[in-house]
Design a protein around this motif. Structure first.
Motif: not given
Length: 365
Positions: A83-88
């Motif tokens: 999720v963190a990578e997607y949001l970034m």
């Protein structure tokens, strides 16, 4: 660049139903009793709204989000992309809301509910930016195409917004009111196009599903009208304001609308309006924008800090006359949130009004 590389041409909506007053809300149901059942869920991009949306979303066969397709979305839903990578990569404006939304969507996806990103206006806008980045020119956009209409609407809104920013910081109060109204008018036209395009795309995508959930921002009243027309005789359309139960507990009414939203909605249904209330709405919006908290606020279960903050802000500015706003304007436009609140509080107290939101007193605002 061809129109087909973006979106199919939209059909013109032939029925528009205006709400009563500048900020009325749509009726709860429209359409027939047979066929597809569509829930149009008006929401806000704040973490506190997600628990109110979760059960309602889970009760549907398909979910349509108000966002353009983004790279990695499917992989994120499947848990293949963090999720963190997607949001970034997606550069979300509200990180906590984005994180919690992804968690909710992953849970719904694991239950087998298909989730789609459908926002053709924004999708076309992304494509236009890429086209220009590759050396394309506005003159090369096909005349009358969706992309040319999106480009024209966005260009007009951006120009009006920049003029608003310049005028609010350096111009007179009267010039600021004119700039606010000018932006609200072109913004309403942009929303009109966005809602028409999205309604057409949604109707073509929802076939085969019995119960459909459609996410929409609370300003998108036009989407209700467009869907209502498209679904006439084919299904049932229900409108849900996700924050209605909370707002009703706080205010006795089922919906919130700040003066800026009221102004935009007025122009949405009455583009040529000369209603004398427009100046007061514009003036109050100048103050409202300085008082409202912009940053994400942490919210535990059953807590609604943003909704409470919006209620407080609306209740304060509704006590301001046009003359009050004019007196506050030269100073408040250069202040931060807490200083702006103190200025308005002092102004009201001088007039004998000592009422003040307890949530701001507790926070020091």
């Amino acid at each position: 660049m061809t129109n087909a590389s973006f979106q199919s041409k939209t059909t013109r909506r032939n029925v528009k139903v205006a709400p009563k007053g500048p900020c009325g809300q749509p009726r709860a149901k429209a359409g027939g009793d047979l066929g597809i059942s569509v829930t149009l869920a008006f929401s806000i991009h704040r973490p506190e709204i997600l628990p109110l949306a979760a059960d309602l979303m889970a009760a549907h066969d398909a979910i349509f989000l108000e966002e353009p397709p983004t790279r990695g979305f499917g992989a994120m839903l499947r848990g293949e992309l963090a999720v963190a990578e997607y949001l970034m990569e997606s550069e979300t404006e509200y990180p906590e809301f984005g994180r919690r939304t992804c968690d909710l969507l992953q849970a719904l996806s694991r239950r087998g509910i298909p989730i789609f990103q459908v926002e053709p206006f924004l999708e076309a806008l992304v494509g236009i930016h890429d086209f220009f980045a590759d050396g394309g020119r506005p003159s090369e956009l096909p005349t009358g195409s969706v992309v040319s209409r999106v480009y024209a609407a966005e260009k007009a809104a951006t120009a009006a917004l920049l003029a608003y920013y310049r005028t609010v910081m350096t111009g007179s109060f009267e010039a600021a009111l004119a700039a606010v109204k000018a932006f609200a008018a072109v913004d309403a036209a942009r929303f009109r196009l966005r809602d028409d395009l999205r309604a057409e795309a949604l109707v073509s995508r929802m076939a085969g599903y019995a119960r459909v959930y459609i996410e929409a921002g609370e300003i998108h009243h036009g989407l209700w009208g467009a869907l209502r027309t498209a679904l006439a005789g084919r299904g049932r359309l229900r409108v849900r304001y996700l924050s209605a139960s909370v707002v009703r507990r706080l205010t006795g009414r089922g919906r919130l609308a700040g003066p800026g939203d009221c102004l935009t909605l007025r122009y949405l249904y009455h583009p040529a309006s000369r209603d004398p209330r427009l100046d007061l709405l514009a003036a109050r919006s100048l103050v409202y924008n300085k008082l409202l908290t912009k940053e994400e606020m942490p919210a535990g279960t059953g807590e609604f800090p943003h909704t409470r903050d919006e209620v407080a802000t609306i209740q304060v500015v509704q006590r301001l006359s046009l003359k009050d706003c004019q007196a506050l304007f030269p100073v408040i436009r250069r202040l931060g949130t807490e200083a702006a609140r103190e200025l308005v509080r002092t102004h009201l107290q001088r007039g004998g009004d000592r009422r003040w939101p307890s949530i701001w007193t507790a926070s020091g605002g």
